[in-house]
Design a protein around this motif. Structure first.
Motif, mmCIF file in Angstrom:
data_model
loop_
_atom_site.group_PDB
_atom_site.id
_atom_site.type_symbol
_atom_site.label_atom_id
_atom_site.label_comp_id
_atom_site.label_asym_id
_atom_site.label_seq_id
_atom_site.Cartn_x
_atom_site.Cartn_y
_atom_site.Cartn_z
ATOM 1 N N ARG A 21 2.946 3.151 5.260
ATOM 2 C CA ARG A 21 2.876 2.398 4.013
ATOM 3 C C ARG A 21 3.126 0.930 4.325
ATOM 4 O O ARG A 21 3.535 0.566 5.435
ATOM 5 N N VAL A 22 2.859 0.087 3.330
ATOM 6 C CA VAL A 22 3.153 -1.339 3.460
ATOM 7 C C VAL A 22 3.977 -1.732 2.244
ATOM 8 O O VAL A 22 3.585 -1.459 1.100
ATOM 9 N N VAL A 23 5.130 -2.359 2.475
ATOM 10 C CA VAL A 23 5.954 -2.819 1.357
ATOM 11 C C VAL A 23 5.373 -4.129 0.832
ATOM 12 O O VAL A 23 4.680 -4.861 1.543
ATOM 13 N N ALA A 24 5.652 -4.417 -0.431
ATOM 14 C CA ALA A 24 5.149 -5.659 -1.035
ATOM 15 C C ALA A 24 5.770 -6.858 -0.317
ATOM 16 O O ALA A 24 6.923 -6.826 0.111
ATOM 17 N N ASN A 25 4.980 -7.906 -0.195
ATOM 18 C CA ASN A 25 5.358 -9.073 0.605
ATOM 19 C C ASN A 25 6.263 -10.028 -0.187
ATOM 20 O O ASN A 25 5.854 -10.580 -1.211
ATOM 21 N N ILE A 77 0.877 -1.179 0.000
ATOM 22 C CA ILE A 77 0.000 0.000 0.000
ATOM 23 C C ILE A 77 0.908 1.220 0.000
ATOM 24 O O ILE A 77 1.911 1.266 0.716
ATOM 25 N N THR A 78 0.552 2.216 -0.802
ATOM 26 C CA THR A 78 1.372 3.416 -0.937
ATOM 27 C C THR A 78 1.277 4.291 0.320
ATOM 28 O O THR A 78 0.340 4.162 1.105
ATOM 29 N N PRO A 79 2.240 5.191 0.520
ATOM 30 C CA PRO A 79 2.210 6.075 1.690
ATOM 31 C C PRO A 79 0.915 6.889 1.742
ATOM 32 O O PRO A 79 0.485 7.456 0.737
ATOM 33 N N HIS A 80 0.317 6.928 2.931
ATOM 34 C CA HIS A 80 -0.954 7.635 3.103
ATOM 35 C C HIS A 80 -1.193 7.884 4.587
ATOM 36 O O HIS A 80 -0.487 7.351 5.442
ATOM 37 N N THR A 81 -2.180 8.681 4.890
ATOM 38 C CA THR A 81 -2.689 8.809 6.251
ATOM 39 C C THR A 81 -4.122 8.299 6.263
ATOM 40 O O THR A 81 -4.787 8.284 5.224
ATOM 41 N N ASP A 82 -4.605 7.885 7.416
ATOM 42 C CA ASP A 82 -5.989 7.415 7.518
ATOM 43 C C ASP A 82 -6.911 8.615 7.724
ATOM 44 O O ASP A 82 -6.553 9.558 8.435
ATOM 45 N N PRO A 83 -8.108 8.587 7.149
ATOM 46 C CA PRO A 83 -8.958 9.776 7.193
ATOM 47 C C PRO A 83 -9.736 9.983 8.487
ATOM 48 O O PRO A 83 -10.155 11.103 8.770
ATOM 49 N N GLY A 84 -9.954 8.945 9.283
ATOM 50 C CA GLY A 84 -10.920 9.031 10.375
ATOM 51 C C GLY A 84 -10.380 9.507 11.702
ATOM 52 O O GLY A 84 -9.454 10.318 11.792
ATOM 53 N N ILE A 85 -10.976 8.988 12.790
ATOM 54 C CA ILE A 85 -10.580 9.356 14.150
ATOM 55 C C ILE A 85 -9.391 8.510 14.587
ATOM 56 O O ILE A 85 -8.290 8.999 14.748
#
Length: 368
Positions: free
Chosen positions: A295-299, A235-243
């Motif tokens: 982020r998550v690197v590919a497994n 998963i690409t670098p991001h922030t979560d939108p919620g609380i």
């Protein structure tokens, strides 16, 4: 001599390949299980996005681990509040142990989500769709058609609240466990939200009163083995939108958190849960708590990485239909640093683009 295929624009060919992959409903797991030795081109990320994949920090320390035992004791609670506050301000992430959920339940939940992803394609295909916001959805990359490049994961999503999801809508192989996990994760989230609320000097139940735990989305990610992990992302670098987000994962590493300008690899603690601050909490806390990139690197492991996420958000907005920093946190000495916004603006921003960093927070920040 040029052929008709050569004359086809690359972006057209990529869009066609993405559509064919999506309509096959095989997911990344299906690609991995087929024994491919190279990944399709639309999963390949540009060099600039992969340039720091190996640059995880050896000096930035490890994620704070906070013990939630003994919260009934006033002294212990004060200590824990300070630990949670500090972690939310400086890391935006922390792991909790002794949170009240038995390890056997955590392990059973992970097994059940993996069992769904291990189901035959035709069984999973019944849930494959791209209609977000309600019910149950299985898909590969919720931003498949919006992102610059696809990432190497599939997801089972279920909107658990505020309206209760009828249990029969959940896949049978993980129905009981997902239902149970909804209750367990909510219990942990509410316990942590009390500590976060008290850390801001608010009443213990203030976040619950604001319905911060009612709107809930369950996501069961599967990151299968990737034959070319250096060419794509989990998963690409991001922030979560919620609380806040409550994360349960198996023993396979992959999660990395941005801290002090460097990527820090998170080592899972068996029996622990990871909590992180979302954009919404950064805004309502007026910047006191920080929502940070991860982020998550590919497994590259043969065993799939399973990651189970519960996203929490408010379900009822203020009478004005707007939300922003909590008024009780503002003063002449500490004015609002974010302007108010509507639910529609918040949702439109999230669903109109691929995963990215903090674009919404940047959009509503008040410039001095």
């Amino acid at each position: 001599m040029a052929t008709a295929a050569d004359a086809t624009p690359p972006n057209y060919r990529q869009a066609k390949a993405v559509k064919e992959f999506d309509e096959s409903k095989m997911g990344v797991k299906g690609l991995s299980d087929s024994g491919i030795t190279s990944i399709p081109e639309f999963f390949v990320h540009p060099p600039h996005a992969l340039s720091d994949l190996k640059l995880t920090s050896k000096t930035a320390g490890s994620l704070p681990v906070i013990d939630l035992a003994g919260l009934e004791s006033a002294d212990c609670r004060r200590t824990t509040i300070n630990q949670v506050k500090e972690a939310a301000k400086t890391w935006g992430f922390f792991q909790v142990v002794n949170h009240g959920v038995p390890v056997a339940i955590l392990d059973d939940t992970i097994r059940a989500v993996r069992a769904f992803h291990d189901e035959p394609r035709d069984v999973k295909a019944k849930y494959y769709k791209r209609e977000e916001g309600r019910g149950v959805m299985y898909a590969s990359n919720n931003d498949l058609y919006r992102a610059e490049a696809a990432s190497w994961h599939d997801s089972l999503q279920a909107w658990m609240g505020p309206e209760p999801l009828p249990p029969e809508e959940l896949p049978e192989v993980c129905r009981h466990q997902v239902e149970a996990w909804d209750g367990h994760a909510r219990g942990v989230a509410e316990k942590v939200m009390e500590l976060l609320s008290e850390g801001l000097g608010l009443e213990r139940g203030r976040f619950k009163e604001l319905t911060f735990s009612e709107s809930r989305v369950f996501v069961g990610h599967c990151y299968p083995y990737c034959p070319e992990p250096d060419r794509t992302m989990g998963i690409t670098p991001h922030t979560d939108p919620g609380i806040v987000t409550v994360l349960l994962q198996n023993r396979i590493k992959g999660l990395q958190v941005k801290h002090g300008g460097e990527w820090v690899e998170v080592s899972p603690v068996h029996g622990g849960l990871i909590i992180n601050v979302g954009d919404f909490l950064q805004i309502v806390s007026n910047g006191e708590y920080k929502s940070v990139q991860h982020r998550v690197v590919a497994n590259s492991e043969k065993e799939p990485r399973i990651s189970i996420v519960m996203f929490f958000n408010l379900s009822k907005w203020r009478g004005s239909g707007h939300y922003g920093p909590l008024p009780e946190l503002l003063s002449p000495e500490r004015p609002a640093i974010y302007r108010d916004f509507t639910a529609q603006q918040f949702l439109d921003n999230f669903y109109s683009k691929g995963l990215d960093s903090k674009s919404f927070i940047e959009k509503i920040q008040i410039q001095n």
